[in-house]
Design an enzyme around this catalytic site. Sequence first.
Site, short mmCIF file in Angstrom:
data_model
loop_
_atom_site.label_atom_id
_atom_site.label_comp_id
_atom_site.label_asym_id
_atom_site.label_seq_id
_atom_site.Cartn_x
_atom_site.Cartn_y
_atom_site.Cartn_z
N ASP A 1 -1.33 24.32 0.74
CA ASP A 1 -0.65 25.61 0.88
C ASP A 1 -1.06 26.31 2.18
O ASP A 1 -2.18 26.13 2.66
CB ASP A 1 -0.98 26.49 -0.34
CG ASP A 1 0.04 27.60 -0.53
OD1 ASP A 1 1.05 27.63 0.19
OD2 ASP A 1 -0.18 28.46 -1.40
N GLY A 2 -0.14 27.09 2.72
CA GLY A 2 -0.45 27.93 3.89
C GLY A 2 0.17 27.47 5.19
O GLY A 2 -0.13 28.03 6.25
N GLY B 1 3.29 27.82 6.24
CA GLY B 1 4.15 28.87 6.80
C GLY B 1 3.31 29.97 7.44
O GLY B 1 3.61 30.42 8.56
N ARG B 2 2.25 30.38 6.74
CA ARG B 2 1.39 31.45 7.30
C ARG B 2 0.69 31.00 8.57
O ARG B 2 0.52 31.76 9.51
CB ARG B 2 0.36 31.90 6.24
CG ARG B 2 0.92 32.91 5.26
CD ARG B 2 0.08 33.03 4.03
NE ARG B 2 0.33 31.91 3.14
CZ ARG B 2 -0.44 31.58 2.11
NH1 ARG B 2 -1.53 32.28 1.86
NH2 ARG B 2 -0.14 30.57 1.33
N HIS C 1 4.35 22.83 8.89
CA HIS C 1 4.45 21.58 8.12
C HIS C 1 4.07 20.39 9.00
O HIS C 1 3.36 19.49 8.57
CB HIS C 1 5.86 21.39 7.56
CG HIS C 1 6.30 22.50 6.64
ND1 HIS C 1 5.48 23.01 5.66
CD2 HIS C 1 7.46 23.20 6.56
CE1 HIS C 1 6.13 23.97 5.01
NE2 HIS C 1 7.33 24.11 5.54
N GLU D 1 10.73 23.69 -7.26
CA GLU D 1 11.11 25.04 -6.81
C GLU D 1 11.40 25.07 -5.30
O GLU D 1 12.17 25.90 -4.83
CB GLU D 1 10.00 26.04 -7.13
CG GLU D 1 9.80 26.32 -8.62
CD GLU D 1 9.02 25.22 -9.38
OE1 GLU D 1 8.50 24.28 -8.74
OE2 GLU D 1 8.96 25.31 -10.62
N TRP E 1 13.20 23.22 -3.62
CA TRP E 1 14.62 22.95 -3.30
C TRP E 1 15.36 24.24 -2.98
O TRP E 1 16.39 24.22 -2.31
CB TRP E 1 15.33 22.24 -4.46
CG TRP E 1 14.93 20.81 -4.64
CD1 TRP E 1 14.30 20.28 -5.73
CD2 TRP E 1 15.13 19.70 -3.74
NE1 TRP E 1 14.09 18.93 -5.56
CE2 TRP E 1 14.60 18.54 -4.35
CE3 TRP E 1 15.72 19.58 -2.47
CZ2 TRP E 1 14.62 17.29 -3.74
CZ3 TRP E 1 15.75 18.32 -1.86
CH2 TRP E 1 15.20 17.21 -2.49
N LEU F 1 -8.15 2.98 -1.87
CA LEU F 1 -7.65 4.30 -2.29
C LEU F 1 -6.17 4.23 -2.70
O LEU F 1 -5.38 3.53 -2.06
CB LEU F 1 -7.79 5.27 -1.10
CG LEU F 1 -7.16 6.65 -1.25
CD1 LEU F 1 -7.97 7.51 -2.22
CD2 LEU F 1 -7.07 7.35 0.11
N ARG G 1 -6.74 23.96 -3.93
CA ARG G 1 -5.54 24.62 -3.41
C ARG G 1 -5.96 25.44 -2.21
O ARG G 1 -6.81 26.34 -2.33
CB ARG G 1 -4.89 25.53 -4.44
CG ARG G 1 -3.63 26.19 -3.86
CD ARG G 1 -2.88 27.03 -4.84
NE ARG G 1 -1.60 27.45 -4.25
CZ ARG G 1 -0.49 27.72 -4.92
NH1 ARG G 1 -0.49 27.62 -6.23
NH2 ARG G 1 0.61 28.10 -4.31
N SER H 1 0.97 27.00 -10.10
CA SER H 1 2.35 26.91 -9.61
C SER H 1 3.13 25.72 -10.17
O SER H 1 3.76 24.97 -9.41
CB SER H 1 2.39 26.86 -8.07
OG SER H 1 1.93 28.07 -7.55
C1 FPP Z 1 3.19 24.68 1.48
O1 FPP Z 1 3.08 25.62 2.51
C2 FPP Z 1 3.51 23.35 2.00
C3 FPP Z 1 4.66 22.66 1.74
C4 FPP Z 1 5.73 23.18 0.86
C5 FPP Z 1 4.95 21.35 2.36
C6 FPP Z 1 3.78 20.42 2.59
C7 FPP Z 1 4.25 19.29 3.39
C8 FPP Z 1 3.58 18.70 4.40
C9 FPP Z 1 2.21 19.03 4.82
C10 FPP Z 1 4.34 17.66 5.15
C11 FPP Z 1 3.80 16.30 5.14
C12 FPP Z 1 3.46 15.72 3.85
C13 FPP Z 1 3.21 14.40 3.69
C14 FPP Z 1 2.73 13.94 2.38
C15 FPP Z 1 3.38 13.42 4.77
P1 FPP Z 1 4.03 26.90 2.53
O2 FPP Z 1 5.24 26.55 3.33
O3 FPP Z 1 4.31 27.32 1.13
O4 FPP Z 1 3.14 27.95 3.27
P2 FPP Z 1 3.12 29.54 3.07
O5 FPP Z 1 2.69 29.78 1.65
O6 FPP Z 1 2.11 29.99 4.07
O7 FPP Z 1 4.51 30.03 3.37
#
Ligand code: FPP
Length: 240
Positions: free
Chosen positions: A16-17, A19-20, A33, A63, A65, A127, A181, A189
Amino acid sequence: MTNREKIPVHVTIIMDGNGRWAKKQGLKRIFGHKAGVESVRQATEFAAEKGIKYLSLFAFSEENWSRPQDEVNLLMELMVDAILKETPKLVKNNVKFLVVGERTKLPRVVQEKIISAEQSTSASTGLTLIVFLSYSGKWDIMQAAARCYKEEGVSGETLSPEKFEKYLATAGIPDPDLLIRTSGEKRISNYMLWQTAYTEFYFPEVLWPDFRKNDFLIALEEYSARERRYGKTGEQVNNL
Ligand code: FPP
């Protein structure tokens, strides 16, 4: 680490994080990402180095999507790119790749790359790296209940947790010992709701794109210091 270190069999991460992280750099969310892929690489390497048997990552929830279509499309492209680029390294490093989730909802090209990566790594014995895509805990329990009822016609008296969990999308994968997390959020979540019944939770403040091997090491140290009692007393567990 000390010789009291306990290595979990299965570590799962809610990444998580992103976007931030991007917002802090004045960038669009997708760059968060993209940066998160490097953290995936480092976490996978570290898990293999430490002898962790299963590393699972919550990459895309049911969610998710409902995020803006642009972001969903770019995330799917990122997955395909990452799978294509990383599969040869997974094979070389004896890592088995698996995807868990409602695959039929994924674009066909993503489904095809997943099958190909799973087949290429199926002989790996090190692994197991599991990516949860289009997954939600409630979906998993519902689909398991429906299949269990259809295939076994199980009645209330004969149903047991062991019989039921064979129908979960995670069948054959041990329940997570440790859930991390990132980003300071302290929620499950709608992730593995059934499977995390006795999981230890750890919520570091670090945003996923900044998560490095040292952050993983700190999480393992924290896990080593915990006493898991599974509802028993400390004395009962120590006498096992
Ligand atoms: C949550 O951060 C992250 C995601 C929804 C996507 C995670 C995906 C990757 C790291 C891409 C690569 C993955 C693999 C397995 C190759 P958020 O967008 O909810 O962040 P925020 O809460 O700060 O907005």
